[in-house]
Design a protein around this motif. Structure first.
Motif, short mmCIF file in Angstrom:
data_model
loop_
_atom_site.label_atom_id
_atom_site.label_comp_id
_atom_site.label_asym_id
_atom_site.label_seq_id
_atom_site.Cartn_x
_atom_site.Cartn_y
_atom_site.Cartn_z
N ARG A 149 54.12 47.33 30.73
CA ARG A 149 52.42 47.33 30.37
C ARG A 149 51.89 45.97 30.93
NH1 ARG A 149 51.13 51.80 27.42
NH2 ARG A 149 53.01 52.58 26.32
N ILE A 150 52.60 44.83 30.66
CA ILE A 150 52.00 43.73 31.06
C ILE A 150 51.95 43.61 32.38
CG2 ILE A 150 53.90 42.00 30.93
CD1 ILE A 150 50.40 40.90 29.69
N SER A 151 52.79 44.07 33.19
CA SER A 151 53.23 43.97 34.65
C SER A 151 52.03 45.03 35.15
CB SER A 151 54.37 44.66 35.19
OG SER A 151 55.19 43.56 34.74
N HIS A 152 51.90 46.27 34.68
CA HIS A 152 50.86 47.09 34.96
C HIS A 152 49.38 46.52 34.77
CE1 HIS A 152 49.00 51.09 35.94
NE2 HIS A 152 48.21 50.97 34.82
N SER A 153 49.10 45.96 33.72
CA SER A 153 47.93 45.27 33.34
C SER A 153 47.55 43.92 34.58
CB SER A 153 47.91 44.48 32.19
OG SER A 153 48.24 45.40 31.35
N ARG A 154 48.62 43.45 34.83
CA ARG A 154 48.53 42.33 35.89
C ARG A 154 48.23 42.86 37.48
NH1 ARG A 154 53.41 39.88 36.44
NH2 ARG A 154 53.91 41.32 38.02
N LYS A 155 48.66 44.12 37.56
CA LYS A 155 48.68 44.84 38.92
C LYS A 155 47.19 45.37 39.06
CE LYS A 155 50.82 48.32 41.54
NZ LYS A 155 50.23 49.75 41.26
N LYS A 156 46.81 46.09 37.93
CA LYS A 156 45.31 46.60 38.05
C LYS A 156 44.23 45.43 37.81
CE LYS A 156 46.68 50.78 38.23
NZ LYS A 156 46.53 51.17 39.69
N MET A 157 44.57 44.45 37.38
CA MET A 157 43.57 43.10 37.36
C MET A 157 43.44 42.82 38.75
SD MET A 157 43.85 40.79 34.14
CE MET A 157 45.04 41.32 33.33
N ILE A 158 44.59 42.65 39.45
CA ILE A 158 44.52 42.49 40.90
C ILE A 158 43.77 43.27 41.79
CG2 ILE A 158 45.92 41.81 42.84
CD1 ILE A 158 47.91 40.48 40.92
N GLU A 159 43.96 44.70 41.40
CA GLU A 159 43.37 45.48 42.22
C GLU A 159 41.78 45.85 41.91
OE1 GLU A 159 45.70 49.26 41.57
OE2 GLU A 159 47.40 48.59 42.46
N VAL A 160 41.54 45.59 40.62
CA VAL A 160 39.99 45.61 40.31
C VAL A 160 39.39 44.25 41.03
CG1 VAL A 160 38.45 44.65 38.53
CG2 VAL A 160 40.18 46.48 38.16
N PHE A 161 40.06 43.02 41.07
CA PHE A 161 39.70 42.03 41.95
C PHE A 161 39.22 42.37 43.36
CE2 PHE A 161 39.48 37.72 43.76
CZ PHE A 161 38.64 37.06 42.82
N HIS A 162 40.45 43.01 43.97
CA HIS A 162 40.10 43.59 45.39
C HIS A 162 39.07 44.47 45.68
CE1 HIS A 162 44.79 42.48 46.53
NE2 HIS A 162 44.07 41.50 46.45
N ILE A 163 38.88 45.34 44.83
CA ILE A 163 37.66 46.14 44.79
C ILE A 163 36.68 45.63 44.70
CG2 ILE A 163 36.35 48.37 43.91
CD1 ILE A 163 39.19 49.35 42.82
N LEU A 164 36.33 44.53 43.96
CA LEU A 164 35.16 43.78 43.59
C LEU A 164 35.00 42.96 44.90
CD1 LEU A 164 35.55 42.94 40.17
CD2 LEU A 164 33.35 44.05 40.93
N ILE A 165 35.85 42.14 45.51
CA ILE A 165 35.92 41.52 46.62
C ILE A 165 35.35 42.31 47.69
CG2 ILE A 165 37.00 39.87 48.31
CD1 ILE A 165 36.28 38.35 45.57
N ASN A 166 35.75 43.31 48.10
CA ASN A 166 35.76 44.08 49.10
C ASN A 166 34.11 44.69 49.18
OD1 ASN A 166 36.67 45.64 51.52
ND2 ASN A 166 36.69 47.59 49.94
N GLN A 167 33.88 45.35 48.11
CA GLN A 167 32.37 46.08 47.87
C GLN A 167 31.49 44.55 48.01
OE1 GLN A 167 31.34 48.84 47.70
NE2 GLN A 167 33.39 49.44 48.41
N VAL A 168 31.64 43.46 47.29
CA VAL A 168 30.56 42.59 47.14
C VAL A 168 30.48 41.71 48.41
CG1 VAL A 168 29.71 40.71 45.60
CG2 VAL A 168 30.58 42.83 44.67
#
Length: 157
Positions: A131-150
């Motif tokens: 679960r902590i690994s999944h959380s970390r992965k999803k946080m990085i993916e959220v960050f990527h989406i944000l950087i990509n869009q913004v």
């Protein structure tokens, strides 16, 4: 079509909801005895200082925090994945900065606590680590989406 395109007022609803989303991260930090930079924390009297850390909290509490974090990160990612236009609204709240600060403070602390703890049952460790690994992965993916869009999309358009 998308619910946001049919109801533009949902953007202002999202805008009003984001402080609550950010509060989730602050709550987790608080429960872990960690302090977010720039969080308007009241100075604590020395005797009030909480000495609870992910390393010494009850196992059930650690499990609750990791589960809460995992749910939050997965939901955030799923939302931005299907609706990247929301990124502009997220960024108005300095979401990238807040997410990065949270990640830096909480993830190493939680991972270390999970690794160092003694478990009666190894499946509990395996579940927490997954679960902590999944959380970390999803946080990085959220960050990527944000950087990509913004940042990146506007340059490409």
């Amino acid at each position: 079509g998308n619910i946001f395109t049919q109801q533009p007022s949902y953007f202002s609803d999202l805008d009003e909801t984001l402080p609550t989303v950010l509060q989730v991260f602050n709550n987790i930090l608080h429960k872990c005895g960690l302090q977010c930079e720039g969080a308007s924390a009241e100075p604590q009297k020395l005797e009030e200082k909480v000495s609870v850390t992910p390393g010494n909290m009850p196992l059930q509490e650690l499990q609750d925090i990791v589960l809460y974090l995992c749910d939050t990160c997965t939901t955030l990612w799923a939302f931005l994945d299907v609706f990247p236009l929301a990124c502009q609204t997220f960024q108005k709240h300095e979401f990238c900065y807040r997410l990065a600060s949270f990640y830096e403070l909480a993830i190493p602390e939680l991972e270390s606590a999970i690794k160092k703890r003694h478990y009666e049952d190894n499946s509990v460790f395996a579940d927490l680590w997954r679960r902590i690994s999944h959380s970390r992965k999803k946080m990085i993916e959220v960050f990527h989406i944000l950087i990509n869009q913004v940042c990146l999309q506007p340059i490409l358009e």
